[in-house]
Design an enzyme around this catalytic site. Structure first.
Site, PDB file in Angstrom:
ATOM      1  N   SER A 181      71.196  72.238  71.606  1.00  0.00           N
ATOM      2  CA  SER A 181      71.221  73.247  72.331  1.00  0.00           C
ATOM      3  C   SER A 181      72.504  73.600  72.912  1.00  0.00           C
ATOM      4  O   SER A 181      73.303  72.500  73.139  1.00  0.00           O
ATOM      5  CB  SER A 181      70.309  73.318  73.408  1.00  0.00           C
ATOM      6  OG  SER A 181      70.413  74.112  74.559  1.00  0.00           O
TER       7      SER A 181
ATOM      8  N   HIS B 226      41.000  73.555  67.150  1.00  0.00           N
ATOM      9  CA  HIS B 226      41.697  74.497  68.019  1.00  0.00           C
ATOM     10  C   HIS B 226      42.728  73.997  68.962  1.00  0.00           C
ATOM     11  O   HIS B 226      42.837  74.636  69.790  1.00  0.00           O
ATOM     12  CB  HIS B 226      40.332  74.991  68.923  1.00  0.00           C
ATOM     13  CG  HIS B 226      39.130  75.396  68.156  1.00  0.00           C
ATOM     14  ND1 HIS B 226      39.084  76.818  67.833  1.00  0.00           N
ATOM     15  CD2 HIS B 226      38.146  74.969  67.826  1.00  0.00           C
ATOM     16  CE1 HIS B 226      37.822  76.906  67.092  1.00  0.00           C
ATOM     17  NE2 HIS B 226      37.436  75.812  67.028  1.00  0.00           N
TER      18      HIS B 226
END
Length: 434
Positions: free
Chosen positions: A262, A141
């Protein structure tokens, strides 16, 4: 598929030049078979073999007028052959040529994909061996669960891709067939012997029964396998993307000298290749539905499948070839940070040993599972709530636990090594040996 995500070798398989070459081979082989039966004069056969050629631009020009690709092709082919061209396409229908050639192209494409997969398998196996003993946290999970090793993750990828390789070989076999059986598959104007001769020359098996076309369940299976392989690559890419998150940065995809992450933030090192693999995988998996939709054609054939296949078969095989190569690139150059895997193991301050504590309390204390679970969970929740606390210290201070487990017991429990002792057995089952 756009050039950005295409490799020349597999793209060439789907070019018109290759398709028309296969069509020409089929037509020549059919004439050879008929000549062997005395149905085509040997001098005409020699003329056909010597003069049979085509011009893609000319075919497209003819097609713009006749609106039928096979007729356009035959018109162009026979313009070079001359009178002997009357023997070409004798007793055949368009799908005899087109469907059989498509299967040749699918086989050619799968052969390249199998090669890519075999290369990726070897890289994955090497990474599994290299990091077999490097402890890392396992998650369920998305939450820290118990220790494992990084090599075990790669071993899992290896096992999955091994199954995928077998699926790809099965898919290749499914489509390695052809048919030259006429308008509705009854051999009304062609003998079975001719079909067998041509398909043997092409390296295909005879489809034992067909309509005007080869049944599209074969193509659907082929597409489904491409989708499954793409899904596996997405899973691998997603795992790397998750492990590269700044909070852990246990692994990182290659970042080349001079590469920029970026336009705004010079510090960024983004998992862009893995993200690309995940994105392209979605396209391939979406195309699987088209293959499934193409199975249900009207009666002995309609043409609703054809236009769709011209898109999804080239695009899916080219795209899968691309992401197979990219995943191999990522794994070969993967940056692994052992200090980060060790640091991440300790983030939850001993919570990852909770099951061992639970089992020791049950076995050594003779208490019920419910009581043991309550002891461990209450202390674990306190660790979650306070960053300054760790599970071992709280258990030592809890009289319910300390009366059962001594300090030496806790020392033995809070060790990573016992969690990893059986990993070599898993590797042995997979055939991954040093």
């Amino acid at each position: 598929m756009i050039d950005r995500y295409s490799h020349p070798e597999i793209s060439a398989i789907w070019e018109l030049e290759n398709k028309f070459k296969i069509w020409t081979d089929i037509e020549i082989y059919a004439c050879e078979a008929r000549a062997n039966r005395g149905e085509v004069p040997k001098e005409d056969l020699e003329t056909i073999k010597q003069k049979a050629k085509f011009n893609v631009d000319e075919i497209l020009e003819i097609e713009s007028k006749v609106h039928h690709d096979v007729i356009a092709y035959l018109t162009n082919l026979n313009s070079y052959i001359g009178p002997a061209g009357r023997h070409v396409h004798f007793g055949l229908t368009s799908s005899d040529v087109g469907d059989t050639a498509l299967c040749v192209q699918m086989v050619q494409a799968m052969d390249l994909l199998i090669q890519r997969t075999e290369t990726l398998l070897e890289t994955t196996k090497q990474k599994a061996k290299e990091y077999k003993d490097l402890p890392c946290i396992g998650r369920s999970h998305g939450i820290h669960a118990e220790p494992m090793t990084l090599g075990l993750k790669f071993a899992l990828f290896y096992a999955e891709m091994t199954r995928n390789l077998e699926r790809m070989k099965d898919a290749r076999e499914q489509v390695a067939v052809g048919k030259l059986s006429g308008a509705v598959g009854t051999y009304s104007n062609i003998d079975l012997e001719i079909e067998e001769y041509v398909l043997n020359k092409l390296g295909l098996k005879v489809d034992p029964i067909a309509t005007q076309v080869i049944s599209r369940d074969r193509h659907a299976f082929y597409m489904s396998v491409l989708g499954v392989v793409a899904a596996s690559l997405d899973r691998m890419a997603t795992e790397i993307r998750l492990l590269q998150k700044t909070e852990g940065r246990e692994v990182e995809e290659p970042f080349a000298k001079g590469q920029k992450g970026s336009s705004a933030m010079p510090h960024k090192r983004n998992p862009v290749v893995c993200e690309r693999i995940s994105g392209i995988s979605r396209v391939i998996r979406s195309n699987v539905n088209v293959g499934l939709q193409n199975v249900g054609l009207w009666h002995e054939r309609d043409i609703s499948h054809s236009s769709a296949e011209r898109i999804v078969l080239p695009d899916s095989t080219i795209a899968l070839d691309y992401i197979l190569e990219k995943m191999n690139f990522v794994l070969k150059g993967l940056h692994v940070y052992p200090d980060a895997t060790e640091r991440t193991l300790n983030v939850t301050r001993g919570l990852i040993f909770s099951q061992k504590v639970l089992l020791w309390l049950i076995e050594k204390g003779g208490i019920t599972r419910e009581d043991a679970y309550l002891i461990v969970q209450e202390n674990a929740m306190a660790v979650w709530a306070d960053q300054s606390k760790n599970l071992r210290d709280l258990l030592k201070q809890d009289p319910r636990c300390s009366k059962i487990l001594k300090d030496s017991d806790l020392d033995e429990i809070f060790q990573i090594k016992p969690y990893l002792e059986r990993i070599p057995l898993i590797f042995k089952r997979l055939g991954i040996t040093d």
